[in-house]
Design an enzyme around this catalytic site. Sequence first.
Site, PDB file in Angstrom:
ATOM      1  N   GLY A 143       7.227  -1.802   6.030  1.00 21.93           N
ATOM      2  CA  GLY A 143       8.609  -2.276   5.981  1.00 21.93           C
ATOM      3  C   GLY A 143       9.633  -1.385   6.652  1.00 21.93           C
ATOM      4  O   GLY A 143       9.364  -0.218   6.963  1.00 21.93           O
ATOM      5  N   CYS A 174       7.362  -4.785  15.683  1.00 18.95           N
ATOM      6  CA  CYS A 174       7.021  -3.825  16.742  1.00 18.95           C
ATOM      7  C   CYS A 174       5.597  -4.144  17.206  1.00 18.95           C
ATOM      8  O   CYS A 174       4.727  -4.462  16.393  1.00 18.95           O
ATOM      9  CB  CYS A 174       7.111  -2.400  16.219  1.00 18.95           C
ATOM     10  SG  CYS A 174       8.787  -1.993  15.662  1.00 18.95           S
ATOM     11  N   LEU A 179      11.197   6.334  17.800  1.00 18.96           N
ATOM     12  CA  LEU A 179      11.701   6.101  19.155  1.00 18.96           C
ATOM     13  C   LEU A 179      10.638   5.436  20.043  1.00 18.96           C
ATOM     14  O   LEU A 179      10.869   4.379  20.617  1.00 18.96           O
ATOM     15  CB  LEU A 179      12.176   7.431  19.752  1.00 18.96           C
ATOM     16  CG  LEU A 179      13.033   7.316  21.002  1.00 18.96           C
ATOM     17  CD1 LEU A 179      14.356   6.627  20.704  1.00 18.96           C
ATOM     18  CD2 LEU A 179      13.282   8.693  21.618  1.00 18.96           C
ATOM     19  N   CYS A 205       3.440   8.481   1.281  1.00 17.79           N
ATOM     20  CA  CYS A 205       4.003   7.535   2.253  1.00 17.79           C
ATOM     21  C   CYS A 205       4.281   6.225   1.504  1.00 17.79           C
ATOM     22  O   CYS A 205       3.361   5.546   1.062  1.00 17.79           O
ATOM     23  CB  CYS A 205       2.963   7.362   3.362  1.00 17.79           C
ATOM     24  SG  CYS A 205       3.502   6.332   4.685  1.00 17.79           S
ATOM     25  N   ASN A 237      -2.894   4.210  16.179  1.00 14.34           N
ATOM     26  CA  ASN A 237      -4.092   3.849  15.410  1.00 14.34           C
ATOM     27  C   ASN A 237      -4.425   2.395  15.665  1.00 14.34           C
ATOM     28  O   ASN A 237      -3.656   1.515  15.282  1.00 14.34           O
ATOM     29  CB  ASN A 237      -3.840   4.037  13.913  1.00 14.34           C
ATOM     30  CG  ASN A 237      -3.788   5.494  13.555  1.00 14.34           C
ATOM     31  OD1 ASN A 237      -4.698   6.253  13.866  1.00 14.34           O
ATOM     32  ND2 ASN A 237      -2.703   5.902  12.917  1.00 14.34           N
ATOM     33  N   CYS A 287      -1.358   5.644   9.460  1.00 15.53           N
ATOM     34  CA  CYS A 287      -0.060   5.095   9.815  1.00 15.53           C
ATOM     35  C   CYS A 287      -0.193   3.798  10.598  1.00 15.53           C
ATOM     36  O   CYS A 287      -0.974   3.713  11.536  1.00 15.53           O
ATOM     37  CB  CYS A 287       0.589   6.109  10.729  1.00 15.53           C
ATOM     38  SG  CYS A 287       2.239   6.438  10.339  1.00 15.53           S
ATOM     39  N   CYS A 328       2.295  -2.423  15.552  1.00 17.07           N
ATOM     40  CA  CYS A 328       2.294  -2.144  14.106  1.00 17.07           C
ATOM     41  C   CYS A 328       1.656  -3.277  13.305  1.00 17.07           C
ATOM     42  O   CYS A 328       2.037  -4.439  13.425  1.00 17.07           O
ATOM     43  CB  CYS A 328       3.734  -1.915  13.644  1.00 17.07           C
ATOM     44  SG  CYS A 328       3.889  -1.766  11.854  1.00 17.07           S
ATOM     45  N   GLU A 346       0.828  -1.199   0.000  1.00 23.80           N
ATOM     46  CA  GLU A 346       0.000   0.000   0.000  1.00 23.80           C
ATOM     47  C   GLU A 346       0.865   1.251   0.000  1.00 23.80           C
ATOM     48  O   GLU A 346       1.946   1.280   0.575  1.00 23.80           O
ATOM     49  CB  GLU A 346      -0.925  -0.009   1.220  1.00 23.80           C
ATOM     50  CG  GLU A 346      -1.953  -1.122   1.109  1.00 23.80           C
ATOM     51  CD  GLU A 346      -2.901  -1.190   2.290  1.00 23.80           C
ATOM     52  OE1 GLU A 346      -4.050  -1.568   2.068  1.00 23.80           O
ATOM     53  OE2 GLU A 346      -2.502  -0.883   3.417  1.00 23.80           O
ATOM     54  N   CYS A 368       7.145  -6.878   7.444  1.00 21.34           N
ATOM     55  CA  CYS A 368       8.334  -6.390   8.143  1.00 21.34           C
ATOM     56  C   CYS A 368       8.745  -7.416   9.188  1.00 21.34           C
ATOM     57  O   CYS A 368       7.893  -7.993   9.869  1.00 21.34           O
ATOM     58  CB  CYS A 368       8.051  -5.047   8.806  1.00 21.34           C
ATOM     59  SG  CYS A 368       9.506  -4.365   9.650  1.00 21.34           S
TER      60      CYS A 368
HETATM   61  N1  SAH Z   1       9.878   0.688   9.689  1.00 24.22           N
HETATM   62  C1  SAH Z   1      10.019   2.101   9.699  1.00 24.22           C
HETATM   63  C2  SAH Z   1       9.106   2.815   8.742  1.00 24.22           C
HETATM   64  C3  SAH Z   1       7.708   2.292   8.642  1.00 24.22           C
HETATM   65  S1  SAH Z   1       6.704   2.477  10.083  1.00 24.22           S
HETATM   66  C4  SAH Z   1       9.855   2.622  11.109  1.00 24.22           C
HETATM   67  O1  SAH Z   1       9.450   1.877  11.979  1.00 24.22           O
HETATM   68  O2  SAH Z   1      10.189   3.773  11.305  1.00 24.22           O
HETATM   69  C5  SAH Z   1       6.293   4.198   9.968  1.00 24.22           C
HETATM   70  C6  SAH Z   1       5.776   4.824  11.256  1.00 24.22           C
HETATM   71  O3  SAH Z   1       4.467   4.344  11.575  1.00 24.22           O
HETATM   72  C7  SAH Z   1       6.654   4.499  12.447  1.00 24.22           C
HETATM   73  O4  SAH Z   1       6.991   5.634  13.177  1.00 24.22           O
HETATM   74  C8  SAH Z   1       5.767   3.576  13.216  1.00 24.22           C
HETATM   75  O5  SAH Z   1       6.109   3.564  14.519  1.00 24.22           O
HETATM   76  C9  SAH Z   1       4.394   4.136  12.959  1.00 24.22           C
HETATM   77  N2  SAH Z   1       3.321   3.193  13.315  1.00 24.22           N
HETATM   78  C10 SAH Z   1       3.323   1.869  13.138  1.00 24.22           C
HETATM   79  N3  SAH Z   1       2.169   1.318  13.610  1.00 24.22           N
HETATM   80  C11 SAH Z   1       1.415   2.336  14.066  1.00 24.22           C
HETATM   81  C12 SAH Z   1       0.107   2.404  14.639  1.00 24.22           C
HETATM   82  N4  SAH Z   1      -0.648   1.325  14.805  1.00 24.22           N
HETATM   83  N5  SAH Z   1      -0.354   3.619  14.981  1.00 24.22           N
HETATM   84  C13 SAH Z   1       0.386   4.717  14.787  1.00 24.22           C
HETATM   85  N6  SAH Z   1       1.628   4.717  14.247  1.00 24.22           N
HETATM   86  C14 SAH Z   1       2.151   3.532  13.890  1.00 24.22           C
HETATM   87 FE1  SF4 Z   2       8.512  -2.729  10.934  1.00 31.29          FE
HETATM   88 FE2  SF4 Z   2       8.370  -0.073  11.299  1.00 31.29          FE
HETATM   89 FE3  SF4 Z   2       6.234  -1.651  11.752  1.00 31.29          FE
HETATM   90 FE4  SF4 Z   2       8.331  -1.758  13.397  1.00 31.29          FE
HETATM   91  S1  SF4 Z   2       6.969   0.022  13.051  1.00 31.29           S
HETATM   92  S2  SF4 Z   2       7.208  -3.525  12.566  1.00 31.29           S
HETATM   93  S3  SF4 Z   2      10.007  -1.458  11.982  1.00 31.29           S
HETATM   94  S4  SF4 Z   2       7.208  -1.286   9.789  1.00 31.29           S
END
Ligand code: SAH
Ligand code: SF4
Length: 384
Positions: free
Chosen positions: A182, A126, A237, A115, A315, A358, A129, A102, A122
């Site tokens: 990713g 995390c 972070l 974006c 989210n 996001c 995510c 996407e 990935c």
């Molecule tokens: N892997 C990279 C880039 C993709 S994630 C990274 O982690 O930075 C992009 C952003 O979306 C990151 O800051 C991540 O923490 C945020 N993100 C992921 N899941 C989310 C969620 N459920 N709600 C809000 N932000 C989220």
């Molecule tokens: Fe991967 Fe970024 Fe999602 Fe963490 S927040 S699982 S590094 S896409």
Amino acid sequence: MGELQVKPAQAEKVNLLGLSIDKLVDFFATLGEKRFRAIQVVKWIHQSGVDDFSQMTNLSKPLRAKLTARAEIRAPKVLQQLDSVDGTRKWLLAVAAGNAIETVYIPDGNRGTLCVSSQVGCALDCSFCATGKQGFNRDLTAAEIIGQVWIACKSFGQLQLPTTGKNTAARKVTNVVMMGMGEPLLNFDNVVDAMNLMLEDNAYGLSKRRVTLSTSGVVPALDRLADVTDVSLAISLHAPNDQLRDQLVPINKKYPIAMLLDSAQRYIERMPDNRRKITIEYTIIREVNDHPKHAEELATLLATVPVKINLIPFNPFELSDYQRVSNNALRRFQQILLDKGFTVTVRTTRGDDIAAACGQLAGSVNDRTRRAERYRERAVRIVG
Ligand code: SAH
Ligand code: SF4
């Protein structure tokens, strides 16, 4: 035993879409062609949106025929394009091997941010995510990464044939963030090639301030990044101490906060423009990392680092028990940091009606057909 006679497979065509200028020049050299031909073709592809060699009228007919035989310009196939009532646009794109990814476009005043995804799924898992929950499938090719920009720009009429005169299309995509699906630093070479095309004057010509790589902290790769590009940097972070970050971002156990911030600082110190700052992304989650003591701790941690802080309200998605932060806790958290002199922005959720927020990007068509169905139903309602 008789030897198996295998007919030589027809050589696979080279996809020129993802080739950096240097690689394209090399490819043209194999055809006995000069560098300026490669530049002409880069412009046709990325400034005029052309994917058919026969339209490249400043190339000789024999060269066009040679290119047609040996090469192609192939972007991911658009499975769906969804428009939100707030102007957000989302594409579900088919990439090789039956995968889907996407890409999201978010307009905001004069700015339009795309974006972009770097991998299918990935590996870093995390805990908050949706992409992480689907596990890692594969790296995207450079063509699949820059192809997302190409598709978006084309859909807004930003790429035009030179015959239409001066390109008067309003620039819709003004910024690109590698914040889709990713971890970009785990697909280093392809991401760097694609980002350098975003910056390249003969391609998209975006300024390095307007192209941002976001990472959750693959330190050895981040240490190499400044050797090959100078895009803006965002660090995911999400926690002010290692104990909490270990739970949210598992790669922290390998590369803890101090190591990550050092590496990030080294990256921006190598940038020619010393006013540049690291963006700190902090996904704020109810009763997990939203307490005033976390804000205080974050302020202390970042006191000497040149940063701007972006708070991203978590989210929610199907497979997660975490909850969205309350407005009060969010405001309180932001105020503490503002009072300490930090620049702090809060990311508003956009594209709610098309699940474009996001962390909600998870476009696998194979195992998410129901979800894709729901998108389609919504798309009809929104667009039709
Ligand atoms: N892997 C990279 C880039 C993709 S994630 C990274 O982690 O930075 C992009 C952003 O979306 C990151 O800051 C991540 O923490 C945020 N993100 C992921 N899941 C989310 C969620 N459920 N709600 C809000 N932000 C989220
Ligand atoms: Fe991967 Fe970024 Fe999602 Fe963490 S927040 S699982 S590094 S896409």
